[in-house]
Design an enzyme around this catalytic site. Sequence first.
Site, PDB file in Angstrom:
ATOM      1  CD  GLU A 224      -1.590   2.415   1.761  1.00 44.36           C
ATOM      2  OE1 GLU A 224      -2.329   3.394   1.571  1.00 44.36           O
ATOM      3  OE2 GLU A 224      -0.517   2.473   2.408  1.00 44.36           O
ATOM      4  CD  GLU A 225       2.723   3.397   3.846  1.00 42.27           C
ATOM      5  OE1 GLU A 225       2.625   4.380   3.090  1.00 42.27           O
ATOM      6  OE2 GLU A 225       2.337   3.415   5.032  1.00 42.27           O
TER       7      GLU A 225
END
Length: 378
Positions: A224-225
């Site tokens: 996600e990052e």
Amino acid sequence: MKDLPINREYLLQTLRSLLAIPSPSGMTDAVVAFVCKELETLGVPYELTRRGAIRADFKGSRSSPDRAIVAHLDTLGAMVKGFWNNGRPQVVPIGTWSARFAEGARCLVHTDDGTAYRGSILPRKASGHTFNEEIDTQPVAWTNLELRLDEPLTDEAGCRALGIHVGDTISIDPMPEFMDNGFLVSRHLDDKAGVAAMLAAARAICESDAKLPMDCHLLFTIAEEVGVGASTVLHGDVAELVSIDNGTIAPGQYTCEYGVTVAMQDSSGPFDRHLTRRLLELCGKYDIEHSRDVFRYYRSDAASALEAGNDIRTALVCFALDASHGYERSHEDSLIALARLLALYMQSKPLFARDKTALGPLGDLPPTRSDLLPASED
């Protein structure tokens, strides 16, 4: 539907364990293994994608359409970019975070053979006794940082002899502090605090033997990052997706510091009107402290799920977080409130029967009020 008790000690111990496992994007196998073991202990079946994202399955009274809740296991980190003339590695970020918060960070450099070396990320001019006021005037930039390894090194050859190479992952020490007054201070609370809350909600469902009206998948993503998130772990039957992430405590924001926050919009656009209102209704009915907020510079797993072409209703629920992507702070009451809401949502009925099919009639969608429509010019 029951407001299930959340085991506070389990939530906090799970969070401690998660924080102790380095998991910057691209190096998540160990934290995935930990979560898989927790799911096995709870008796929750799961599957893994090729890269290691987890989809756990709670069976409901019907299997299609179903819903999903998602949080991410990966964190921010850094990577060796090259070497300065003094032999110290250059660094670039993994994920989006400021070099300001990297300065002074203690870290581990993970080499190809599994060895990890200790070090600190420092500005290139780090000694006040040498550089005087230049300490304060040098730029805050990743190009102005170096990695000081705690090894007897003076040149690039020495680094390479240790097995340190361009592309090695650097994990940042979380430095957690769990205070007696409930404040939790650590790096990487985003999103390991959300994962801990989701697992605590899952435990509450399992221990109560609650009956779910529809299948619910717990999704744990691993990138996600870096913008990938929930783009690959969904399947076509999911009609509702609730993403878990941080709500920022800052001037101009309305995030609830000791409760849960329902986001109405982030940088990718507004969340589903009906799903967000359902979550707000649950908070109101069961007296969960909550607020609503809008985030300008923010996106979550929900955005990557939509961008991948999934036609689903999305929402974002948040635990409180001060100094996001820095040395973060939350409060255990906020995590408990989030876990309570998740357990209630898992027990709630589907939003619309009409969502069973991707394409279909109006069905049970709420009608538009005619008195709110603009007047006809005819």
